[in-house]
Design a protein around this motif. Structure first.
Motif, PDB file in Angstrom:
ATOM      1  N   GLN A  58       4.752   1.923 -19.503  1.00 24.83           N
ATOM      2  CA  GLN A  58       5.712   2.078 -18.404  1.00 24.83           C
ATOM      3  C   GLN A  58       5.389   3.288 -17.532  1.00 24.83           C
ATOM      4  O   GLN A  58       5.555   3.240 -16.305  1.00 24.83           O
ATOM      5  CB  GLN A  58       7.138   2.166 -18.978  1.00 24.83           C
ATOM      6  N   LYS A  59       4.922   4.347 -18.143  1.00 25.84           N
ATOM      7  CA  LYS A  59       4.549   5.526 -17.355  1.00 25.84           C
ATOM      8  C   LYS A  59       3.334   5.243 -16.485  1.00 25.84           C
ATOM      9  O   LYS A  59       3.294   5.605 -15.304  1.00 25.84           O
ATOM     10  CB  LYS A  59       4.236   6.696 -18.290  1.00 25.84           C
ATOM     11  N   CYS A 101       9.503  -0.708 -15.426  1.00 25.36           N
ATOM     12  CA  CYS A 101      10.551  -0.618 -16.443  1.00 25.36           C
ATOM     13  C   CYS A 101      10.961  -2.019 -16.876  1.00 25.36           C
ATOM     14  O   CYS A 101      11.381  -2.841 -16.049  1.00 25.36           O
ATOM     15  CB  CYS A 101      11.752   0.127 -15.871  1.00 25.36           C
ATOM     16  N   GLY A 102      10.829  -2.314 -18.167  1.00 23.70           N
ATOM     17  CA  GLY A 102      11.166  -3.630 -18.674  1.00 23.70           C
ATOM     18  C   GLY A 102      10.120  -4.665 -18.329  1.00 23.70           C
ATOM     19  O   GLY A 102       9.014  -4.328 -17.908  1.00 23.70           O
ATOM     20  N   MET A 103      10.473  -5.937 -18.497  1.00 23.35           N
ATOM     21  CA  MET A 103       9.530  -7.006 -18.174  1.00 23.35           C
ATOM     22  C   MET A 103       9.644  -7.421 -16.711  1.00 23.35           C
ATOM     23  O   MET A 103       8.678  -7.339 -15.957  1.00 23.35           O
ATOM     24  CB  MET A 103       9.761  -8.219 -19.085  1.00 23.35           C
ATOM     25  N   ASN A 104      10.830  -7.867 -16.295  1.00 21.95           N
ATOM     26  CA  ASN A 104      11.046  -8.272 -14.909  1.00 21.95           C
ATOM     27  C   ASN A 104      11.772  -7.199 -14.096  1.00 21.95           C
ATOM     28  O   ASN A 104      11.600  -7.111 -12.887  1.00 21.95           O
ATOM     29  CB  ASN A 104      11.849  -9.577 -14.859  1.00 21.95           C
ATOM     30  N   PRO A 149      18.080   3.565  -8.516  1.00 21.43           N
ATOM     31  CA  PRO A 149      16.693   3.563  -8.029  1.00 21.43           C
ATOM     32  C   PRO A 149      16.156   4.957  -7.717  1.00 21.43           C
ATOM     33  O   PRO A 149      14.948   5.130  -7.552  1.00 21.43           O
ATOM     34  CB  PRO A 149      16.772   2.701  -6.764  1.00 21.43           C
ATOM     35  N   THR A 150      17.036   5.960  -7.638  1.00 20.44           N
ATOM     36  CA  THR A 150      16.563   7.317  -7.381  1.00 20.44           C
ATOM     37  C   THR A 150      16.071   7.995  -8.656  1.00 20.44           C
ATOM     38  O   THR A 150      15.431   9.047  -8.602  1.00 20.44           O
ATOM     39  CB  THR A 150      17.685   8.179  -6.773  1.00 20.44           C
ATOM     40  N   GLN A 155      12.773   0.361 -10.870  1.00 19.68           N
ATOM     41  CA  GLN A 155      13.532  -0.889 -10.966  1.00 19.68           C
ATOM     42  C   GLN A 155      12.634  -2.106 -11.197  1.00 19.68           C
ATOM     43  O   GLN A 155      13.077  -3.126 -11.710  1.00 19.68           O
ATOM     44  CB  GLN A 155      14.354  -1.089  -9.681  1.00 19.68           C
ATOM     45  N   GLU A 156      11.394  -2.004 -10.815  1.00 19.12           N
ATOM     46  CA  GLU A 156      10.475  -3.146 -10.944  1.00 19.12           C
ATOM     47  C   GLU A 156       9.959  -3.269 -12.368  1.00 19.12           C
ATOM     48  O   GLU A 156       9.627  -2.266 -13.018  1.00 19.12           O
ATOM     49  CB  GLU A 156       9.297  -2.986  -9.984  1.00 19.12           C
TER      50      GLU A 156
END
Length: 240
Positions: free
Chosen positions: A141-142, A147-150, A185-186, A190-191
């Protein structure tokens, strides 16, 4: 004398091509290892099919590494049997490389399903697994800034409040930065990681395919030179 001079050039070219093959074998080993590490250590993908292509490429690289040395000796000593064996082994290697390239092409089409299953497993098992596994997910993720799958919402079961994500989802990673910030989102990416991971893996597989095809084309030229030298040796010409 013209024929002898031509065969001497063939001998030298075959020797030089074998040196190039030696370097190509080393390159294949490196490419195969990099793809294998990318598939398993960084992303913890456990699908057996994911190992197939890079393992074949590594094996082919090791074989080429030694066959090239064998071919150099045969060319230098003008040994008909060694050069014949070199040409046969090189032909078999070309077939394997083409097969690996084809397998890699079809494997690219399976990546979406493999990535989906792997990311689902990562999220599901994140809390109840080893520290090494969690570190792999966090590094993913870094590195991909995702973040996450979708989307970040895939981590809704991560904490009891349903709004907390791992700190590795944060734009600026720090302790507890993901607490209560899933939809912000800040603070949180989110993606999801799925698209970015698929693209990265497809590019890695593409490098494997290109490497296999380029080296196979070079080896065809090596076989041609080997056959020319074999013909000259069998005809009794002196090439030195």
């Amino acid at each position: 004398m013209g024929v002898e001079g031509g065969l001497k050039c063939v001998k030298i070219l075959l020797f030089l091509f074998n040196f190039i093959f030696w370097l190509c074998g080393l390159a294949l080993i490196i490419v195969g290892i990099l793809v294998q590490v990318s598939l398993h250590n960084t992303f913890m993908i456990n699908d057996a099919a994911a190992s197939g292509v890079p393992i074949v490429i590594i094996a082919v690289g090791v074989v080429i590494f030694f066959i090239a040395f064998f071919g150099c000796c045969g060319a230098w000593k003008e040994n008909y049997c060694m050069i014949t064996m070199f040409a046969i082994l090189l032909s078999l290697i070309i077939i394997v490389e083409i097969g690996a390239a084809i397998a890699g092409y079809f494997f690219r089409n399976k990546l979406s399903a493999i990535v989906h299953d792997s990311l689902t497993e990562m999220i599901t098992n994140y809390k109840n697994t080893t520290a090494e596994f969690r570190d792999s997910v966090d590094n993913l993720q870094k590195r991909l800034k995702c973040c996450g799958m979708n989307s970040s919402a895939d981590w809704k079961g991560f904490a009891s409040d349903g709004n907390t994500v791992p700190d590795s989802c944060c734009l600026n990673v720090s302790s507890n930065c993901g607490k209560g910030a899933m939809t912000d989102p800040t603070k949180i990416h989110q993606e999801g990681c799925r698209n970015a991971l698929e693209t990265l893996l497809k590019n890695n597989i593409l490098w494997v395919i290109v490497a296999a095809l380029v080296i196979a084309s070079l080896q065809v030229m090596g076989i041609v030179f080997a056959c020319m030298l074999m013909r000259g040796i069998r005809s009794g010409y002196e090439v030195m």
